[in-house]
Scaffold this motif. Structure first.
Motif, PDB file in Angstrom:
ATOM      1  N   VAL A 113       0.823  -1.208   0.000  1.00 46.17           N
ATOM      2  CA  VAL A 113       0.000   0.000   0.000  1.00 46.17           C
ATOM      3  C   VAL A 113       0.862   1.265   0.000  1.00 46.17           C
ATOM      4  CG1 VAL A 113      -0.381   0.378   2.475  1.00 46.17           C
ATOM      5  CG2 VAL A 113      -2.212   0.871   0.867  1.00 46.17           C
ATOM      6  N   HIS A 114       2.104   1.133   0.447  1.00 46.02           N
ATOM      7  CA  HIS A 114       3.012   2.277   0.457  1.00 46.02           C
ATOM      8  C   HIS A 114       3.978   2.265  -0.737  1.00 46.02           C
ATOM      9  CE1 HIS A 114       1.517   2.490   4.591  1.00 46.02           C
ATOM     10  NE2 HIS A 114       1.629   3.783   4.372  1.00 46.02           N
ATOM     11  N   GLY A 115       3.819   1.306  -1.629  1.00 48.48           N
ATOM     12  CA  GLY A 115       4.629   1.279  -2.844  1.00 48.48           C
ATOM     13  C   GLY A 115       6.073   0.883  -2.641  1.00 48.48           C
ATOM     14  N   CYS A 174      -4.701   0.400  -5.694  1.00 48.07           N
ATOM     15  CA  CYS A 174      -5.470   1.571  -5.267  1.00 48.07           C
ATOM     16  C   CYS A 174      -4.662   2.856  -5.410  1.00 48.07           C
ATOM     17  CB  CYS A 174      -5.896   1.380  -3.815  1.00 48.07           C
ATOM     18  SG  CYS A 174      -6.738   2.778  -3.102  1.00 48.07           S
ATOM     19  N   TRP A 175      -3.375   2.776  -5.136  1.00 51.57           N
ATOM     20  CA  TRP A 175      -2.513   3.960  -5.161  1.00 51.57           C
ATOM     21  C   TRP A 175      -1.645   4.031  -6.412  1.00 51.57           C
ATOM     22  CZ3 TRP A 175      -3.972   7.521  -1.998  1.00 51.57           C
ATOM     23  CH2 TRP A 175      -4.675   7.147  -0.851  1.00 51.57           C
ATOM     24  N   GLY A 181      -8.749   5.053  -9.602  1.00 46.64           N
ATOM     25  CA  GLY A 181      -7.643   5.920  -9.181  1.00 46.64           C
ATOM     26  C   GLY A 181      -7.588   7.290  -9.794  1.00 46.64           C
ATOM     27  N   GLY A 215      -4.266  -3.051  -2.366  1.00 46.03           N
ATOM     28  CA  GLY A 215      -3.602  -1.897  -1.762  1.00 46.03           C
ATOM     29  C   GLY A 215      -2.650  -1.203  -2.716  1.00 46.03           C
ATOM     30  N   TRP A 230     -10.020  -0.877  -8.138  1.00 46.62           N
ATOM     31  CA  TRP A 230      -9.251   0.170  -7.451  1.00 46.62           C
ATOM     32  C   TRP A 230      -8.399   0.966  -8.426  1.00 46.62           C
ATOM     33  CZ3 TRP A 230     -10.427   2.163  -3.070  1.00 46.62           C
ATOM     34  CH2 TRP A 230     -10.982   1.381  -2.045  1.00 46.62           C
ATOM     35  N   HIS A 249      -5.493   5.089 -12.447  1.00 44.28           N
ATOM     36  CA  HIS A 249      -4.085   4.714 -12.636  1.00 44.28           C
ATOM     37  C   HIS A 249      -3.989   3.849 -13.893  1.00 44.28           C
ATOM     38  CE1 HIS A 249      -3.309   6.375  -8.710  1.00 44.28           C
ATOM     39  NE2 HIS A 249      -4.240   5.593  -8.190  1.00 44.28           N
ATOM     40  N   HIS A 303       0.736   1.958  -7.480  1.00 43.14           N
ATOM     41  CA  HIS A 303       2.134   1.574  -7.257  1.00 43.14           C
ATOM     42  C   HIS A 303       2.502   0.438  -8.217  1.00 43.14           C
ATOM     43  CE1 HIS A 303       2.328   4.244  -3.895  1.00 43.14           C
ATOM     44  NE2 HIS A 303       1.490   3.541  -3.157  1.00 43.14           N
ATOM     45  N   THR A 348      -1.299   0.997 -14.087  1.00 41.22           N
ATOM     46  CA  THR A 348      -1.640  -0.122 -13.208  1.00 41.22           C
ATOM     47  C   THR A 348      -2.808  -0.903 -13.784  1.00 41.22           C
ATOM     48  OG1 THR A 348      -0.854   1.128 -11.301  1.00 41.22           O
ATOM     49  CG2 THR A 348      -2.293  -0.730 -10.844  1.00 41.22           C
TER      50      THR A 348
END
Length: 139
Positions: free
Chosen positions: A51-53, A86-87, A122, A83, A118, A124, A89, A127
């Motif tokens: 989730v934090h890449g 979603c961001w 985004g 996760g 997700w 994204h 990454h 992704t």
């Protein structure tokens, strides 16, 4: 390993994964921290890294035996692939897919969003393209 030491190592591993400290992740794994573990909140180190890449930490955890599809948390988190998607990454997504993460696995024990949901929300696009190339099916 006694229960107290295991809890301490697990907590430290989740924190190291969350901040992307791959050297610390490796050291904790060598010290006996299990790759497939949770902290007191139910967070897995793989989810925290994803989730934090933190793609390098993701790779180390997967190589040490973390399952790419283990759901994290007690209902407030999800799968590592969700996760990361979603961001947006992409490097973490690549690592997870390369280690067999299911691109169609929905979070919340199969009732929630998929990684593709997700990524598309985004938005994204890179992704989304990775997930589609891996065989993810649109809802």
């Amino acid at each position: 390993m006694n229960r107290r030491r295991r809890k301490k190592l697990s907590r430290r591993l989740v924190l190291a994964a969350m901040i992307g400290d791959s050297a610390r992740v490796a050291a904790l794994l060598r010290a006996g921290a299990p790759a497939e573990t949770t902290d007191a909140e139910g967070t897995t180190p793989l989810y925290a890294a994803s989730v934090h890449g933190a793609a390098e930490a993701v790779g180390r955890l997967l190589a040490a035996g973390a399952s790419p599809d283990t759901e994290s948390g007690h209902g407030a988190e999800g799968t590592p692939l969700c996760g990361a998607a979603c961001w947006g990454h992409t490097e973490a997504v690549r690592e997870l897919l390369a280690h067999g993460a299911d691109p169609d696995l929905r979070e919340d024990h199969g009732t929630g969003r998929s990684p593709l949901d997700w990524a598309a929300a985004g938005p994204h696009p890179e992704t989304t393209a990775l997930l589609l190339a891996a065989g993810a099916r649109p809802s």
